[in-house]
Design an enzyme around this catalytic site. Structure first.
Site, short mmCIF file in Angstrom:
data_model
loop_
_atom_site.label_atom_id
_atom_site.label_comp_id
_atom_site.label_asym_id
_atom_site.label_seq_id
_atom_site.Cartn_x
_atom_site.Cartn_y
_atom_site.Cartn_z
N GLU A 1 0.86 -1.07 -60.52
CA GLU A 1 0.54 0.24 -59.96
C GLU A 1 0.55 1.31 -61.06
O GLU A 1 -0.30 2.20 -61.08
CB GLU A 1 1.53 0.59 -58.84
CG GLU A 1 1.42 -0.36 -57.67
CD GLU A 1 2.08 0.16 -56.40
OE1 GLU A 1 2.44 1.35 -56.35
OE2 GLU A 1 2.21 -0.63 -55.45
N GLU A 2 1.51 1.20 -61.97
CA GLU A 2 1.61 2.17 -63.06
C GLU A 2 0.34 2.16 -63.91
O GLU A 2 -0.21 3.20 -64.26
CB GLU A 2 2.81 1.83 -63.93
CG GLU A 2 2.92 2.65 -65.20
CD GLU A 2 4.13 2.25 -66.03
OE1 GLU A 2 4.01 2.32 -67.28
OE2 GLU A 2 5.19 1.89 -65.47
#
Length: 192
Positions: A184-185
């Site tokens: 996600e980062e």
């Protein structure tokens, strides 16, 4: 956004818009809060931990940071040396983290530490670590070439005692949880 019951496309929409402001520090700070320190807590944390750390972080009342990288283990996450040794109902944490975004101002850290002597991909755990505990030392704010509106810290832990209930999910699953968070980062970073 996960804490609000929205799917990941909402994170991407916000990240894309933040990418238009011609400032890296603000999207970085929001990204750390929304997509880097909280996904594992959202998915795997206890209700008590979510109430204590996730809810106020999403509300903007607490600042979170991510404790992964170390001087000898930047991209090589499996090689971290920080330990969290279980003693009764506490973990005793020793070691240090490097290049920690928002580390100078954070109220809590999503910490990756070795909780056993096992294989490097199965001996790590994620722990919610309040930054005001005795033995947490923010050693310095790192001077950088850019992103100056985003602070980056070097942090050391010296016999820091954290309640064992601050463990996110299961002990030994931290590496897997963190790889999910990194997905996600990285997508957030690409979108900005």
């Amino acid at each position: 956004y996960g804490g609000m019951g929205l799917d990941f496309s909402y994170n991407i929409a916000v990240a894309e818009e933040l990418g238009n402001i011609r400032c890296g520090g603000i999207p970085m700070a929001i990204g750390v809060q929304a997509g880097m320190t909280t996904p594992a807590l959202t998915r795997f944390g206890s209700d008590e931990l979510k109430k204590q750390f996730l809810v106020p972080t999403i509300a903007g009342d607490l600042v979170a940071c991510l404790g992964i990288s170390e001087a000898g283990a930047g991209s090589d996450v499996a090689n971290i040396k920080t330990t969290a040794v279980r003693k009764g109902d506490e973990y005793i944490i020793n070691g240090g983290k490097m290049w920690t975004t928002s580390g100078c101002q954070a109220d809590w850290m999503c910490l990756l530490a070795n909780t056993s002597e096992g294989p490097p991909h199965r001996n790590k755990s994620l722990i919610c670590l309040p930054m005001n505990l005795p033995g947490v030392h923010v050693a310095k704010k790192i001077d950088k070439l850019g992103m100056r509106s985003s602070d980056t810290a070097q942090i050391f832990f010296e016999d820091v005692r954290v309640p064992s209930k601050n463990l996110i999910g299961e002990e030994g699953k931290g590496f897997t949880y963190q790889m999910l968070q990194f997905q996600e980062e990285r997508l957030w970073g690409v979108a900005t």
